[in-house]
Write a protein that holds these residues in place. Structure first.
Motif, mmCIF file in Angstrom:
data_model
loop_
_atom_site.group_PDB
_atom_site.id
_atom_site.type_symbol
_atom_site.label_atom_id
_atom_site.label_comp_id
_atom_site.label_asym_id
_atom_site.label_seq_id
_atom_site.Cartn_x
_atom_site.Cartn_y
_atom_site.Cartn_z
ATOM 1 N N ARG A 186 0.805 -1.212 0.000
ATOM 2 C CA ARG A 186 0.000 0.000 0.000
ATOM 3 C C ARG A 186 0.847 1.275 0.000
ATOM 4 N N SER A 212 -0.174 6.374 -0.080
ATOM 5 C CA SER A 212 -0.698 5.183 0.606
ATOM 6 C C SER A 212 -2.010 4.755 -0.028
ATOM 7 N N SER A 213 -2.459 5.486 -1.031
ATOM 8 C CA SER A 213 -3.672 5.099 -1.765
ATOM 9 C C SER A 213 -3.609 5.809 -3.115
ATOM 10 N N ASP A 214 -4.440 5.374 -4.032
ATOM 11 C CA ASP A 214 -4.525 6.038 -5.341
ATOM 12 C C ASP A 214 -3.185 6.137 -6.052
#
Ligand code: ATP
Length: 298
Positions: free
Chosen positions: A229, A264-266
């Motif tokens: 992630r 941490s995303s996308d």
């Protein structure tokens, strides 16, 4: 291999503890399946030792509950302690006893004691059995405590900052060889719960972790999921790195032709956005657990 569906060895639900009015642990929940190596990460004062002390029934929780092997440690203290070993951050022995006498004394309380492991570890740590524990250095006392913890082959090893007093060579030896060997001997039934801020040293052993800050859980994740992630994107451009919006990025650094982004995303969307500005090169890599720790506390 561990069975994450098995009843947890440690189960902490909504744990709170305060020293006077000072909150040390607040609404902490986590659970540790058998055979796992679970890290409790946090800065100084985050509440790690307090959590350990609640598990050991040295402190009574103000709220929530703790269970070890499904048992309340306040009601089944002997049963729980028979199955665990604990190495505190500050180790103390009877100073007039030698290393040999100390280990024999500790062994006398245990139903099992692996003499081969004891011999092997004494040799690895180069400890002199005839030395009084009062004359040992802090790191050497920790070594004796580690031997005393591992030889009874407990189902659960609780380690509070276990490597802080050890020199780099012994640290590596301890983590890679001693802890590894402890778990390898019966992987499904040997569980480790370790509190540390020296995360890099445990990188290869940790299966799952909770990061604490000011008594609260900030992030709980499987180590592999965290590495999946949390990603770093690096791009290099022909001219100065462009100023992109990069909404949702954890951190963006521009330095001349380089762009360094933590996400941490996308990550895929951020990558598309960066690639839209035609970099000369662009790559992604997983963050280490230590980098995840720093990123989560930013
Ligand atoms: P470290 O990594 O420095 O060992 P920690 O994460 O183990 O820190 P704790 O020792 O659990 O943190 O402390 C949590 C908070 O509780 C800190 O703010 C600390 O100052 C406070 N605290 C700890 N022990 C006591 C005590 N005996 N009396 C009062 N406050 C305490």
């Amino acid at each position: 291999m561990s069975d994450t569906t098995a009843a947890p060895v440690i189960d902490i639900a909504n744990l709170s503890y305060a020293y006077g009015r000072k909150d040390a642990v607040h609404d902490l929940s986590l659970s540790v399946a058998p055979g796992r190596c679970y890290g409790l990460f946090g800065r100084n004062g985050a509440g790690k030792t307090t959590t350990m002390r609640c598990l050991l029934n040295l402190l009574r929780p103000r709220g929530g509950r703790v269970r070890m092997f499904g048992l309340d440690p306040a009601q089944h203290e002997v049963e729980v302690k028979r199955r665990i070993a604990f190495v505190p951050d500050a180790v103390a022995f009877y100073p007039w006893m030698t290393v040999r006498e100390t280990l024999d004394y500790v062994a006398s309380f245990r139903s099992r004691w692996n003499r081969d492991t004891e011999r092997d570890l004494l040799k690895r740590f180069r400890l002199d059995e005839s030395q009084k524990t009062g004359a040992l250095s802090r790191g050497q006392r920790t070594q004796v405590a580690l031997i005393a913890a591992i030889c009874p082959e407990p189902e659960l090893l609780l380690l509070d900052e276990p490597t802080s007093g050890l020199d780099p060579i012994v640290r590596r030896e301890f983590i890679e060889t001693v802890i590894g060997a402890y778990q390898d001997a019966d992987p499904a039934n040997r569980t480790i719960f370790v509190s540390t801020h020296l995360i890099a040293e445990f990188e290869g052993l940790i299966d799952e972790f909770t990061i604490m800050d000011e008594g609260r859980a900030v992030l709980s994740l499987e180590a592999d999921r965290a590495r999946e992630r949390y990603q770093r994107i690096r791009a290099r451009f022909a001219g100065p790195a462009p100023e992109l919006a990069l909404a949702g990025a954890l951190r963006v650094r521009r330095h001349e032709r380089e762009l360094d982004v933590l996400a941490s995303s996308d990550t895929a969307r951020l990558l598309d956005e960066i690639r839209g500005s035609s970099p000369e090169s662009c790559s992604t890599e997983s963050l280490s657990l230590e980098e995840v720790f720093v990123a989560a506390l930013q």
